[in-house]
Scaffold this active site. Structure first.
Site, PDB file in Angstrom:
ATOM      1  N   PRO A   2      41.342  46.513  31.493  1.00 33.75           N
ATOM      2  CA  PRO A   2      39.993  45.980  31.412  1.00 33.75           C
ATOM      3  C   PRO A   2      39.394  45.746  32.794  1.00 33.75           C
ATOM      4  O   PRO A   2      39.960  45.031  33.613  1.00 33.75           O
ATOM      5  CB  PRO A   2      40.156  44.665  30.642  1.00 33.75           C
ATOM      6  CG  PRO A   2      41.614  44.373  30.630  1.00 33.75           C
ATOM      7  CD  PRO A   2      42.340  45.633  30.885  1.00 33.75           C
ATOM      8  N   GLU A   3      38.270  46.395  33.036  1.00 31.84           N
ATOM      9  CA  GLU A   3      37.500  46.170  34.261  1.00 31.84           C
ATOM     10  C   GLU A   3      36.173  45.553  33.841  1.00 31.84           C
ATOM     11  O   GLU A   3      36.042  45.125  32.700  1.00 31.84           O
ATOM     12  CB  GLU A   3      37.344  47.499  35.023  1.00 31.84           C
ATOM     13  CG  GLU A   3      38.710  48.148  35.310  1.00 31.84           C
ATOM     14  CD  GLU A   3      38.637  49.480  36.043  1.00 31.84           C
ATOM     15  OE1 GLU A   3      37.665  49.702  36.785  1.00 31.84           O
ATOM     16  OE2 GLU A   3      39.554  50.297  35.857  1.00 31.84           O
ATOM     17  N   LYS A  61      35.975  40.574  36.797  1.00 37.66           N
ATOM     18  CA  LYS A  61      36.865  40.681  35.638  1.00 37.66           C
ATOM     19  C   LYS A  61      37.257  39.315  35.086  1.00 37.66           C
ATOM     20  O   LYS A  61      38.090  39.235  34.186  1.00 37.66           O
ATOM     21  CB  LYS A  61      38.138  41.448  36.030  1.00 37.66           C
ATOM     22  CG  LYS A  61      37.869  42.804  36.681  1.00 37.66           C
ATOM     23  CD  LYS A  61      39.162  43.439  37.187  1.00 37.66           C
ATOM     24  CE  LYS A  61      38.860  44.555  38.182  1.00 37.66           C
ATOM     25  NZ  LYS A  61      40.086  45.111  38.773  1.00 37.66           N
ATOM     26  N   ARG A 276      49.363  53.246  42.887  1.00 41.66           N
ATOM     27  CA  ARG A 276      48.689  53.633  41.646  1.00 41.66           C
ATOM     28  C   ARG A 276      48.235  55.069  41.821  1.00 41.66           C
ATOM     29  O   ARG A 276      48.486  55.691  42.846  1.00 41.66           O
ATOM     30  CB  ARG A 276      47.514  52.710  41.352  1.00 41.66           C
ATOM     31  CG  ARG A 276      46.687  52.378  42.576  1.00 41.66           C
ATOM     32  CD  ARG A 276      45.390  51.730  42.265  1.00 41.66           C
ATOM     33  NE  ARG A 276      45.474  50.344  41.840  1.00 41.66           N
ATOM     34  CZ  ARG A 276      45.819  49.304  42.579  1.00 41.66           C
ATOM     35  NH1 ARG A 276      46.195  49.500  43.830  1.00 41.66           N
ATOM     36  NH2 ARG A 276      45.795  48.076  42.127  1.00 41.66           N
TER      37      ARG A 276
END
Length: 293
Positions: A2-3, A61, A276
């Site tokens: 979730p951003e 966020k 990442r």
DNA sequence: AAGGCTGCCTGCTTGC
DNA sequence: TGCAAGCAGGCAGCCT
């Protein structure tokens, strides 16, 4: 993951369900989900029970629900896999970590389930502190977080000045929540693709025009994703009713390795960066040396 | 100041 | 088939 768009979908979904509701009961099934609450799970439950909830707010966020007449908010971060689900009383969800039963003056009894597979997310009760703007307060744990690009007080010119003054590279800066908030790995890669900027471009070499283009593309991708209900790849992100968003169908870079770039047709590549993945078009997005003018 | 790295986590996927 | 390693990554905190 979730951003900003996903968290805003949750905030706006929560708004009609929680605003004006009274907390009738709290059950903490997983104390680790309260690790950022200062005084432990029992204190969390005791202080939250009986509180009346106000309109949910968000920065980047981070999502919080002020408690009426208390100077405190219920603060939520979804981490990697957190969900807040609005349910009928007594309904449970897989991986529920905290249950909050509400009594709403119009909708009657409701349940909020904080579900979180990976327990990177958390809840806390946190004091609200003034920001310097009239009538604006944010939780203490959010004080160090920059405004996000959908905040009416976000200052583009200030962002452009600050990012060009930093000695770092551009994706690192986009992911730095003290520089600009709400952007995670997906929307960083999408905005960089749209602005045709290489993730490892030194920020000092970004022209003011390019930096302006970057923040405009960030805002555009966040706005589009929000309009489509956020990005879902699986059940890890859903709105408060458990439904998925559609933005995953609109991605141009993130997760698109091996597929042709929508602009030039050459394959999108994925490399390791900052522990990442970084997804980009090696043809459209090149490190440009040269002047910062 | 910047950034590299670790710890926190679980479930799914991959590889032997 | 079964197990283990790899992978996904937001954030805080530590260290250099």
């Amino acid at each position: 993951m979730p951003e900003l768009p996903e968290v805003e979908v949750v905030r706006s979904g929560l708004e009609p369900a929680v605003t004006g509701a009274r907390v009738a009961g709290v059950e903490v099934l997983e104390p680790r989900s309260l690790r950022r609450h200062a005084h432990g799970a029992d204190d969390f439950a005791a202080r939250l029970e009986g509180a009346v909830l106000e309109r949910p707010e968000r920065r980047g966020k981070f999502l919080w629900v002020p408690l009426a007449a208390s100077g405190t908010a219920l603060l939520v971060h979804l981490g990697m896999s957190g969900q807040v689900l609005v349910r009928e009383p007594g309904v449970d969800d897989r991986q529920t970590r905290v249950r909050i039963d509400l009594e709403h003056p119009e909708h009657g009894p409701l349940r909020l389930n904080f579900a979180d597979q990976r327990i990177f997310g958390w809840m806390a009760l946190d004091p609200l502190a003034p920001t310097g703007l009239p009538d604006e307060r944010v939780p203490a744990l959010v004080a160090h977080i920059a405004r996000d690009p959908l905040d009416p007080h976000f200052d583009d010119h200030d962002f452009i000045t600050r990012i060009r003054a930093r000695s770092t590279t551009v994706k690192r800066a986009l992911l730095d929540q003290t520089m600009v908030s709400g952007i995670g790995n997906i929307y960083a890669d999408e905005a960089l693709w749209a602005a045709r900027i290489h993730f490892d471009q030194p920020t000092r070499t970004l022209s003011a025009v390019k930096a302006r283009q970057l923040i405009a593309e960030v805002r555009r991708v966040l706005t589009r994703a929000l309009a489509e209900g956020g990005t879902s790849f699986d059940a890890q992100y859903v709105n408060v009713n458990g439904a998925s968003g559609y933005f995953s169908h609109s991605l141009n870079a993130y997760g698109q390795q091996g597929r042709p770039c929508a602009r030039c047709g050459r394959p999108i590549v994925r490399v390791k960066f900052m522990n990442r993945g970084a997804h980009y078009c090696a043809s459209c997005q090149r490190i440009r040396g040269g002047s910062a003018a």
